[in-house]
Scaffold this motif. Structure first.
Motif, PDB file in Angstrom:
ATOM      1  N   TYR A   1       2.662  56.541  32.151  1.00  0.00           N
ATOM      2  CA  TYR A   1       2.179  55.611  31.127  1.00  0.00           C
ATOM      3  C   TYR A   1       2.934  55.850  29.829  1.00  0.00           C
ATOM      4  CZ  TYR A   1      -1.479  54.893  34.531  1.00  0.00           C
ATOM      5  OH  TYR A   1      -2.156  54.604  35.697  1.00  0.00           O
TER       6      TYR A   1
ATOM      7  N   ASN B   1       1.592  48.793  32.043  1.00  0.00           N
ATOM      8  CA  ASN B   1       2.231  49.407  30.886  1.00  0.00           C
ATOM      9  C   ASN B   1       2.587  48.373  29.830  1.00  0.00           C
ATOM     10  OD1 ASN B   1       3.086  52.469  30.759  1.00  0.00           O
ATOM     11  ND2 ASN B   1       3.088  51.939  32.930  1.00  0.00           N
TER      12      ASN B   1
ATOM     13  N   GLU C   1      -6.310  54.417  31.295  1.00  0.00           N
ATOM     14  CA  GLU C   1      -4.941  53.901  31.365  1.00  0.00           C
ATOM     15  C   GLU C   1      -4.546  53.228  30.050  1.00  0.00           C
ATOM     16  OE1 GLU C   1      -3.786  52.695  35.775  1.00  0.00           O
ATOM     17  OE2 GLU C   1      -5.609  51.666  35.155  1.00  0.00           O
TER      18      GLU C   1
ATOM     19  N   CYS D   1      -1.635  54.551  26.992  1.00  0.00           N
ATOM     20  CA  CYS D   1      -0.566  53.748  26.387  1.00  0.00           C
ATOM     21  C   CYS D   1      -0.694  53.679  24.865  1.00  0.00           C
ATOM     22  CB  CYS D   1      -0.583  52.336  26.964  1.00  0.00           C
ATOM     23  SG  CYS D   1      -0.236  52.237  28.729  1.00  0.00           S
TER      24      CYS D   1
END
Length: 345
Positions: free
Chosen positions: A162, A237, A262, A266
């Protein structure tokens, strides 16, 4: 010590897009292998997880069209996998309840991770197997069970997959099943209130197609409210990393919510409604905000000022793959009787 990880036989490990459980299995398997713990993953033939793989069924089957047929397929896969694993492995780690009855036919210790929401009927079922070692993926989930051998291990992710993005674009993101309980329509409401574009990614399962047609599709214009389809790792991403914030306006008790981690990996803060694990995953004012209402969420969109690097650091400190792997490795060692297998180096 050798560990068997048995995944359901419907989605590849790792998943190409949708599949939180399969992502968990893939990252845990590769993390254990790197830590010196031999692993075999029982999955489907098209899986690519970089450890020893075995399978009975070759192709993925998602979305599931006939629940009764899927149940039989999962039982068949689980029974075969447990029998095979019992010959060479020291610990068997299950992800779906269909395999639990097979524990009566082996002396190999079994770990079971609860991935789904609390279900009283399932809790009653689990009570018939008190000798298993159960793992809740959040404290909220663990507290709903009364099993003698249960602990909490939060999910972790491989942060190298990530990318931290410190410069955001003028849009909000939503990733998840397109379903009422996930609040896709609420995310659209928030975007319209603040006048900031929304990009939606997620799985439209057959059961929720009417919801999509009635509540979501009429709002889509391809510019302000955009549905981009399913999102693989590269798309996640891009979508999460570039957005101002990820909206998570759930209307149910989320068991964990891996996509929140997640997004934060990022460097993107999460704005979520409370429910289930949310308060354990999102730290208010550090990695996002737990919002009381649509109005409150819209307010935070317009005032949010959290540094992307600090948001990612929160994940590094609390949801790393190394932490999760270490906790599962310790559990596997604990369940083995002295002398049953070699200690982890």
């Amino acid at each position: 010590m050798k560990v068997a990880l048995i995944a359901p036989p419907f989605i590849t490990v790792p998943p190409k897009d949708y599949g939180g459980t399969e992502l968990f299995v893939a990252q845990l398997a590769e993390g254990l292998q790197k830590a010196g713990v031999p692993v075999v993953v029982y999955t489907i033939g098209e899986s690519t997880v970089n450890v020893d793989r075995r399978w009975l069924y070759e192709k993925p089957e998602w979305p599931i069209k006939a629940v009764q047929h899927a149940f039989i397929k999962d039982m068949d896969h689980s029974a075969w996998a447990i029998r095979d694993a019992a010959e060479t492995c020291d610990v068997i780690h299950l992800q779906s309840p269909q395999g639990i009855p097979c524990s009566r036919f082996t002396n190999v210790p079994i770990v079971f991770t609860l991935h789904g929401p609390h279900d009283p009927k399932l809790s009653e079922f689990y009570s018939h197997y008190p000798e298993l070692y159960y793992v809740g993926i959040s404290e909220f989930q663990r507290r709903q069970e009364s099993l003698p051998r249960i602990r909490t291990i939060h999910h972790g992710i491989d942060l190298s997959l990530y990318q931290l993005r410190e410069h955001k674009q003028q849009y909000l993101s939503f990733i998840g099943r397109i379903a009422p309980i996930k609040g896709t329509h609420v995310a659209i409401d928030v975007a319209k209130r603040v006048g900031i574009a929304l990009k939606i990614a997620g799985d439209i399962q057959p059961i929720y197609r009417d919801y999509f047609k009635a509540k979501i599709k009429p709002e889509l214009d391809g510019k302000f409210i955009e549905y981009v389809g399913l999102a693989d790792l590269k798309a996640k991403n891009e979508l999460l990393g570039n957005s101002l914030a990820m909206l998570f306006p759930i209307k149910w008790n989320e068991p964990f919510g891996l996509v929140m981690v997640e997004a934060m990996a990022c460097g993107t803060p999460v704005l979520a409604f409370p429910g289930g694990s949310v308060a354990e995953v999102v730290r208010d004012g550090v990695s996002g905000y737990v919002c009381r209402s649509v109005v409150d969420m819209a307010k935070h969109v317009t005032t949010i000022d959290l540094k992307p690097r600090a948001v990612r650091q929160y994940v590094e400190e609390n949801f790393s793959l190394a932490r999760m792997v270490g906790q599962y490795a310790a559990l596997y060692q604990e369940v083995l009787k002295p002398g049953d297998a070699r200690k982890i180096a």
